[in-house]
Design an enzyme around this catalytic site. Structure first.
Site, PDB file in Angstrom:
ATOM      1  N   GLN A  98      40.441   4.116 -22.682  1.00 21.71           N
ATOM      2  CA  GLN A  98      39.664   4.858 -23.598  1.00 21.71           C
ATOM      3  C   GLN A  98      39.772   6.405 -23.583  1.00 21.71           C
ATOM      4  O   GLN A  98      39.242   7.140 -24.586  1.00 21.71           O
ATOM      5  CB  GLN A  98      38.098   4.714 -23.270  1.00 21.71           C
ATOM      6  CG  GLN A  98      37.760   3.167 -23.168  1.00 21.71           C
ATOM      7  CD  GLN A  98      36.006   2.845 -22.779  1.00 21.71           C
ATOM      8  OE1 GLN A  98      35.263   3.861 -22.580  1.00 21.71           O
ATOM      9  NE2 GLN A  98      35.870   1.785 -22.775  1.00 21.71           N
ATOM     10  N   HIS A 182      34.494   5.760 -21.128  1.00 18.97           N
ATOM     11  CA  HIS A 182      33.479   6.632 -21.593  1.00 18.97           C
ATOM     12  C   HIS A 182      33.621   8.199 -21.542  1.00 18.97           C
ATOM     13  O   HIS A 182      32.778   8.733 -20.793  1.00 18.97           O
ATOM     14  CB  HIS A 182      32.232   6.122 -20.919  1.00 18.97           C
ATOM     15  CG  HIS A 182      31.777   4.825 -21.114  1.00 18.97           C
ATOM     16  ND1 HIS A 182      30.536   4.084 -20.662  1.00 18.97           N
ATOM     17  CD2 HIS A 182      32.340   3.807 -21.677  1.00 18.97           C
ATOM     18  CE1 HIS A 182      30.368   3.034 -21.072  1.00 18.97           C
ATOM     19  NE2 HIS A 182      31.375   2.740 -21.745  1.00 18.97           N
ATOM     20  N   GLU A 275      22.492   2.377 -29.984  1.00 16.82           N
ATOM     21  CA  GLU A 275      21.554   3.344 -30.614  1.00 16.82           C
ATOM     22  C   GLU A 275      22.182   4.176 -31.643  1.00 16.82           C
ATOM     23  O   GLU A 275      23.117   4.692 -31.818  1.00 16.82           O
ATOM     24  CB  GLU A 275      21.157   4.281 -29.193  1.00 16.82           C
ATOM     25  CG  GLU A 275      20.537   3.382 -28.130  1.00 16.82           C
ATOM     26  CD  GLU A 275      19.889   4.170 -27.112  1.00 16.82           C
ATOM     27  OE1 GLU A 275      20.049   5.508 -27.101  1.00 16.82           O
ATOM     28  OE2 GLU A 275      19.415   3.605 -25.876  1.00 16.82           O
ATOM     29  N   TYR A 285      17.458  11.033 -23.274  1.00 14.60           N
ATOM     30  CA  TYR A 285      17.516   9.859 -24.131  1.00 14.60           C
ATOM     31  C   TYR A 285      17.615   8.667 -23.321  1.00 14.60           C
ATOM     32  O   TYR A 285      17.700   7.374 -23.547  1.00 14.60           O
ATOM     33  CB  TYR A 285      18.635   9.943 -25.348  1.00 14.60           C
ATOM     34  CG  TYR A 285      18.275  10.816 -26.428  1.00 14.60           C
ATOM     35  CD1 TYR A 285      17.395  10.603 -27.394  1.00 14.60           C
ATOM     36  CD2 TYR A 285      18.306  12.282 -26.089  1.00 14.60           C
ATOM     37  CE1 TYR A 285      17.324  11.509 -28.399  1.00 14.60           C
ATOM     38  CE2 TYR A 285      17.959  13.250 -27.137  1.00 14.60           C
ATOM     39  CZ  TYR A 285      17.249  12.909 -28.320  1.00 14.60           C
ATOM     40  OH  TYR A 285      16.897  13.801 -29.119  1.00 14.60           O
ATOM     41  N   TYR A 296      25.697  -5.464 -17.928  1.00 10.05           N
ATOM     42  CA  TYR A 296      26.440  -6.636 -17.866  1.00 10.05           C
ATOM     43  C   TYR A 296      26.572  -7.642 -16.889  1.00 10.05           C
ATOM     44  O   TYR A 296      26.947  -8.807 -16.878  1.00 10.05           O
ATOM     45  CB  TYR A 296      28.176  -6.144 -17.937  1.00 10.05           C
ATOM     46  CG  TYR A 296      28.484  -5.617 -19.577  1.00 10.05           C
ATOM     47  CD1 TYR A 296      28.784  -6.617 -20.415  1.00 10.05           C
ATOM     48  CD2 TYR A 296      28.322  -4.479 -19.825  1.00 10.05           C
ATOM     49  CE1 TYR A 296      28.987  -6.140 -21.645  1.00 10.05           C
ATOM     50  CE2 TYR A 296      28.515  -3.779 -21.062  1.00 10.05           C
ATOM     51  CZ  TYR A 296      28.909  -4.834 -22.052  1.00 10.05           C
ATOM     52  OH  TYR A 296      29.118  -4.371 -23.466  1.00 10.05           O
TER      53      TYR A 296
HETATM   54 CA   LIG Z   1      18.767   5.636 -25.014  1.00  9.80          CA
END
Ligand SMILES: [Ca+2]
Length: 405
Positions: A98, A182, A275, A285, A296
């Protein structure tokens, strides 16, 4: 009804492909006309690229495109340049990584200063002799990357023909971690020349809640790497001044509303719960304490409303859409003025959202049969779009029928 059935079969196919590993090329040809707007859309293939990731248009119409393995190219007059020279050293570990060379942005004052910004992953200068990946059952991927210590970075540079000069690293993820993905790393200029960076949680979860790291955060810096004085944690003890908002997982989509200036992000959830957030300074958040999805390994994560300390997403998606790339459409060539368009990897297309203040008024899926990595709006209102494959594509989307017909 037939259109819905086609869209559904596309979604099912995407699911089964994901289970078997990602194909190297888009498996389905695009139809001549994509029946989404009256008269339809037509897609024109412009170039082939290996895992293209980010794009930025220069004022003279040349297009900068990154390829994840570590190349920056310029698309101009229908051809791709050789790789731009003097890039910072990028850490890339192959197709499933990634990380790599990720986004590109141009300075709001590019016409004068010729500065561009690149986000990428870099290896640490000194590698520990022994590193052990302890594993985390909450992570949904076999950690098959080499166990080296690395992190994300953002560099600025002067674009001089097909080479970079005066490359300066202006921001780094802290701390670097071993393995895993990520990185995040979309770049967006705010109104006053500050640079927003989406910084993923590096699949480490808890650091997203810590004010002492910039993992799992939206970050905001000045273009020289300094901290804007009005950042919410600037000058606060025990907190990093570059943090704008916290509690994020992995955000590959960020866009500014052209009228309100609001910053919107789209974030990959875990198992479920992608989201859409209206990002405001200093707010939390929720990741990984709350999520509308679950881990998972099937452990349950409480939903957002269970804790009022956390800001709820404006919209969440289960099944997930895998958002990558986003913009607010400003033109009039397509009948989408004011809509937010969001790219979908697993959904293989675009999602068009109309927004009323801080709410979603409508949602439409535009099936392109391709993993959409990113797209931008050209001055003529067409969309330039890149797809997420080893044999990826640069495409232009325009109305199939000439205007006025
Ligand atoms: Ca969130």
């Amino acid at each position: 009804m037939k259109k819905l059935a086609v869209a559904l079969s596309g979604l099912l196919a995407a699911g089964s492909i994901a289970a078997q590993g990602r194909p190297a090329s888009p498996e389905e040809p695009l139809p001549d006309v994509i029946t989404t707007i009256q008269g339809g859309l037509r897609a024109e293939r412009l170039a082939s690229l290996e895992f293209p990731w980010g794009m930025a248009l220069l004022p003279d119409g040349r297009l900068l495109i990154t390829e994840k393995p570590g190349r920056l190219r310029i698309f101009s007059d229908g051809r791709l340049s050789a790789p731009v020279k003097n890039l910072p050293t990028v850490s890339y570990q192959g197709d499933s990584d990634q990380g790599g060379l990720l986004d590109v942005a141009i300075d709001p004052d590019f016409a004068r200063n010729k500065r561009i910004y690149l986000s990428y992953s870099e290896a640490a200068d000194g590698q520990p002799v022994e590193l052990a990946e302890t594993g985390d059952t909450r992570v949904n991927r076999k950690v098959d990357l080499k166990q080296i210590l690395r992190g994300g970075a953002v560099a600025s540079a002067t674009l001089d023909g097909e080479q970079l000069r005066d490359v300066q690293v202006i921001w780094r993820q802290v701390p670097k971690t071993i393995g895993r993905g990520h990185f995040g790393h979309r770049l967006l200029f705010g109104r006053n020349g500050t640079l927003f960076i989406t910084s993923g949680d590096r699949m480490r979860f808890e650091p997203a809640q810590s004010l002492e790291t910039n993992l799992g955060k939206i970050v905001r810096i000045n273009t020289d790497g300094s901290i804007p004085k009005d950042n919410p944690f600037a000058g606060k003890e025990g907190a990093r001044g570059d943090i704008w908002s916290l509690g994020h997982r992995n955000m590959l989509s960020i866009a500014m509303h052209p009228e309100s200036g609001q910053i919107w992000t789209w974030e990959m959830g875990p198992k479920g719960g992608d989201e859409m957030n209206l990002v405001q300074p200093g707010k939390d958040y929720g990741w990984p304490s709350v999520s509308n999805g679950d881990n998972y390994d099937r452990t349950i994560i409480p939903d957002h409303p269970s804790n009022p300390d956390f800001t709820e997403p404006v919209r969440s998606w289960t099944p997930v859409i895998s958002p990558s790339g986003a913009l607010f459409y400003r033109g009039s060539l397509l009948p989408w003025r004011g809509s937010a368009l969001v790219g979908g990897l697993s959904t293989k297309g675009l999602i068009r959202l109309t927004i009323d203040g801080e709410r979603i008024a409508s949602e439409e899926r535009i099936d392109l049969r391709r993993r959409v990595r990113n797209f931008i709006e050209a001055p003529d209102g067409t969309l330039l779009l890149i797809t997420d494959y080893k044999n990826g594509e640069l495409m232009r989307l325009r109305p199939a029928a000439p205007p006025g017909r």
